[in-house]
Design a protein around this motif. Structure first.
Motif, PDB file in Angstrom:
ATOM      1  N   GLY A 195      29.444 -34.525  41.703  1.00  0.00           N
ATOM      2  CA  GLY A 195      29.777 -33.902  40.427  1.00  0.00           C
ATOM      3  C   GLY A 195      30.569 -32.635  40.688  1.00  0.00           C
ATOM      4  N   ASN A 219      30.657 -30.945  44.197  1.00  0.00           N
ATOM      5  CA  ASN A 219      31.614 -31.337  45.227  1.00  0.00           C
ATOM      6  C   ASN A 219      33.017 -30.836  44.919  1.00  0.00           C
ATOM      7  OD1 ASN A 219      29.529 -33.383  44.539  1.00  0.00           O
ATOM      8  ND2 ASN A 219      30.091 -34.158  46.542  1.00  0.00           N
ATOM      9  N   ILE A 243      20.111 -24.541  36.042  1.00  0.00           N
ATOM     10  CA  ILE A 243      21.466 -25.012  36.360  1.00  0.00           C
ATOM     11  C   ILE A 243      22.215 -25.518  35.122  1.00  0.00           C
ATOM     12  CG2 ILE A 243      22.788 -26.820  37.522  1.00  0.00           C
ATOM     13  CD1 ILE A 243      20.987 -26.725  39.813  1.00  0.00           C
ATOM     14  N   TYR A 298      22.388 -27.992  46.191  1.00  0.00           N
ATOM     15  CA  TYR A 298      23.036 -28.213  44.904  1.00  0.00           C
ATOM     16  C   TYR A 298      23.771 -29.544  44.886  1.00  0.00           C
ATOM     17  CZ  TYR A 298      25.857 -26.932  40.815  1.00  0.00           C
ATOM     18  OH  TYR A 298      26.436 -26.878  39.578  1.00  0.00           O
ATOM     19  N   SER A 299      24.590 -29.745  45.921  1.00  0.00           N
ATOM     20  CA  SER A 299      25.462 -30.906  45.930  1.00  0.00           C
ATOM     21  C   SER A 299      24.673 -32.207  46.055  1.00  0.00           C
ATOM     22  CB  SER A 299      26.457 -30.781  47.071  1.00  0.00           C
ATOM     23  OG  SER A 299      27.369 -31.835  47.031  1.00  0.00           O
ATOM     24  N   MET A 300      23.593 -32.167  46.842  1.00  0.00           N
ATOM     25  CA  MET A 300      22.839 -33.411  47.028  1.00  0.00           C
ATOM     26  C   MET A 300      21.659 -33.519  46.071  1.00  0.00           C
ATOM     27  SD  MET A 300      23.109 -33.970  51.033  1.00  0.00           S
ATOM     28  CE  MET A 300      24.715 -33.959  51.806  1.00  0.00           C
ATOM     29  N   SER A 301      21.631 -32.641  45.077  1.00  0.00           N
ATOM     30  CA  SER A 301      20.545 -32.626  44.084  1.00  0.00           C
ATOM     31  C   SER A 301      19.177 -32.594  44.767  1.00  0.00           C
ATOM     32  CB  SER A 301      20.621 -33.832  43.145  1.00  0.00           C
ATOM     33  OG  SER A 301      21.899 -33.993  42.620  1.00  0.00           O
ATOM     34  N   ILE A 357      14.817 -34.141  41.641  1.00  0.00           N
ATOM     35  CA  ILE A 357      15.653 -35.269  41.221  1.00  0.00           C
ATOM     36  C   ILE A 357      15.505 -36.464  42.161  1.00  0.00           C
ATOM     37  CG2 ILE A 357      18.045 -36.028  40.888  1.00  0.00           C
ATOM     38  CD1 ILE A 357      17.260 -34.150  38.740  1.00  0.00           C
ATOM     39  N   SER A 385      22.490 -36.364  33.202  1.00  0.00           N
ATOM     40  CA  SER A 385      21.299 -36.569  34.012  1.00  0.00           C
ATOM     41  C   SER A 385      20.454 -35.287  34.101  1.00  0.00           C
ATOM     42  CB  SER A 385      21.744 -37.115  35.364  1.00  0.00           C
ATOM     43  OG  SER A 385      20.984 -36.675  36.383  1.00  0.00           O
TER      44      SER A 385
HETATM   45  N1  TRP Z   1      24.578 -32.579  42.495  1.00  0.00           N
HETATM   46  C1  TRP Z   1      25.349 -32.375  41.329  1.00  0.00           C
HETATM   47  C2  TRP Z   1      26.753 -31.958  41.692  1.00  0.00           C
HETATM   48  O1  TRP Z   1      27.130 -31.951  42.825  1.00  0.00           O
HETATM   49  C3  TRP Z   1      24.790 -31.322  40.440  1.00  0.00           C
HETATM   50  C4  TRP Z   1      23.378 -31.498  40.112  1.00  0.00           C
HETATM   51  C5  TRP Z   1      22.407 -30.662  40.438  1.00  0.00           C
HETATM   52  C6  TRP Z   1      22.791 -32.559  39.394  1.00  0.00           C
HETATM   53  N2  TRP Z   1      21.248 -31.129  39.965  1.00  0.00           N
HETATM   54  C7  TRP Z   1      21.445 -32.284  39.327  1.00  0.00           C
HETATM   55  C8  TRP Z   1      23.283 -33.698  38.816  1.00  0.00           C
HETATM   56  C9  TRP Z   1      20.576 -33.125  38.681  1.00  0.00           C
HETATM   57  C10 TRP Z   1      22.421 -34.549  38.175  1.00  0.00           C
HETATM   58  C11 TRP Z   1      21.063 -34.274  38.118  1.00  0.00           C
HETATM   59  O2  TRP Z   1      27.507 -31.614  40.839  1.00  0.00           O
END
Ligand code: TRP
Length: 451
Positions: free
Chosen positions: A24, A27, A98, A220-223, A228, A321
């Motif tokens: 998302g 990245n 977030i 953050y990037s890999m949630s 999650i 999400s």
């Molecule tokens: N990982 C997502 C991104 O790289 C952002 C994100 C953080 C996210 N927490 C999440 C997406 C929970 C969905 C659900 O942008």
């Protein structure tokens, strides 16, 4: 009342859904600006090392926790040891923090998409356009509201599945376009200095803040560290090879971040005209640089329109999400009905997004801990809450339920190749490093101690 938990169909179902959550704005927007800010190649190197050690350990631990218990974060911790339920609650806080500022950035993407669509691509590529836009009051609020509304409608109607189907087609397009633009960017005259900056680690740029930044970005990037992946794991069938799936998600997520950096960082050098501070542009980097890249391309306006609509989609699926996660937590805990919860969560997002947006304009004088509001919320979630959740997750797996519980879950259907790495990481290395990171990031932010 226990409803039967639905599960992902087959192997690809899990990988695609988890990758959909992982890929998302993290990245495409966050990674490139952090890489630029924290020294280019050295940040990339630290990030890659962390991804295959920390990222792997935490992700496989979380997914296995979810699959073992069949529950999402709060329930999973509670079931295995009710003293640790608090970790689940902390994890649940992260998406709540977030989501509002995610929508601010989503609003910016929306604005750029419409600017390109309505023939304003030339002016969007001018110096000062971005600052002129975010420092206003009405415009950014309008766009983030549209973005929140779009998210809310999907969650309200419960049509996420439909959106997911569309995004399965659009995501590969986004990947192709990102790689294509990255290739174009690195062939621009004058890009070589930027390519070297992005790829060649310069150890003089290394500091603890590089590690803190890279670690926060990894979560953050890999949630990760927000429950999650536990939830996704709970939908996973027992016959799916967990280790392999986790590796695939990591490679996919990191690959896209890498190309997003390649598309943006070298281009900063091309267009900044020797202005070294351009590399430090912060959250606006993508919005300042990319329009210039597009405008230097043949058919730039069309490519820009296509690119921003695809990013908008990636951002929307993530925010859907995120909102869905918060809605289901509030429904579970407070026993609200889904639609009421969606409305209240949306109003909350609208309200909390306001300071993040106004922080670049009317409220720029108010700086919590010396940061803009958006950076402040980003800091609280990525550099404070996530390391705390990650630390307790490691302690929980390493010492409370023991790594063997996780290994057994993974070995249900396949050998666990990196079991040794997993055990050493989760018991010793990760908790120690997380404490160091947490303390140093807080001290740094308070300006007490800067390494
Ligand atoms: N990982 C997502 C991104 O790289 C952002 C994100 C953080 C996210 N927490 C999440 C997406 C929970 C969905 C659900 O942008």
């Amino acid at each position: 009342m226990e409803k039967k938990r639905s599960s992902f169909s087959g192997k690809l179902g899990f990988v695609l859904a988890a990758a959909g959550s992982a890929v998302g704005l993290g990245n495409l927007w966050r990674f490139p600006y952090l890489a630029a800010k924290y020294g280019g190649g050295i940040f990339l190197l630290v990030y890659l090392i962390l991804a295959v050690t920390f990222g792997f350990t935490l992700m496989i631990g979380e997914v296995a926790l979810g699959r073992k218990t069949g529950l999402s974060a709060i329930g999973a911790f509670k079931k295995l040891n009710s003293k640790y339920t608090f970790v689940g609650y902390f994890a649940a806080l992260v998406p709540i923090i977030i989501m509002p500022y995610y929508c601010v950035i989503g609003g910016w993407v929306f604005k750029y998409f419409t600017a390109f669509l309505t023939g304003h691509s030339q002016s969007a590529a001018q110096d000062g356009y971005f600052e002129g836009f975010i420092s206003q009051t009405g415009q950014p609020i309008l766009w983030q509201s549209v973005f929140i509304l779009g998210t809310a409608i999907v969650v309200f109607l419960g049509v996420e599945k439909g959106v997911e189907k569309v995004s399965k087609v659009l995501m590969p397009l986004l990947v192709i376009l990102t790689v294509g633009i990255a290739i174009y960017s690195v062939t621009l005259p004058g890009a070589s200095a930027g390519i070297i900056y992005y790829l060649k680690p310069d150890f003089t740029h290394f500091s603890i803040t590089t590690v803190v930044g890279a670690m926060g970005q990894l979560f953050y990037s890999m949630s990760l560290a927000m429950g999650i992946m536990i939830t996704y794991g709970s939908y996973m069938k027992k016959d799916v090879n967990l280790e392999k799936s986790v590796s695939q998600i990591e490679i996919f997520d990191t690959g896209i971040a890498f190309f997003a950096g390649m598309m943006i960082v070298p281009a900063v050098f091309v267009f900044s005209g020797g202005d070294a501070s351009a590399i430090n542009a912060g959250p606006g980097l993508m919005f300042v640089t990319l329009p210039k890249v597009f405008m230097s391309m043949p058919f730039g306006t069309i490519i820009g329109i296509l690119f921003f609509i695809l990013v908008l989609f990636a951002a929307l699926t993530s925010s859907i999400s995120l909102m869905e996660t918060i809605v289901s937590i509030t429904c579970d805990r407070l026993h609200w009905n889904r639609r009421l919860a969606t409305i209240i969560v949306s109003l909350f997002a609208l309200a909390v997004a306001l300071p993040s947006s106004l922080g670049f304009g009317a409220w720029s004088g108010i700086q919590p801990m010396g940061m803009s509001f958006l950076d402040f919320f980003d800091f609280i979630s990525n550099s404070v809450l996530m390391p705390i959740v990650a630390f307790f997750t490691c302690i929980f797996i390493g010492y409370v339920i023991k790594p063997k519980t996780i290994s057994d879950e993974i070995k249900l259907n396949s050998p666990f190749k990196r079991e040794k790495l997993f055990v050493v990481m989760i018991k010793y290395i990760a908790p120690v490093c997380l404490i160091i990171i947490l303390v140093s990031s807080i001290l740094n932010a308070l300006g007490i101690f800067v390494i």
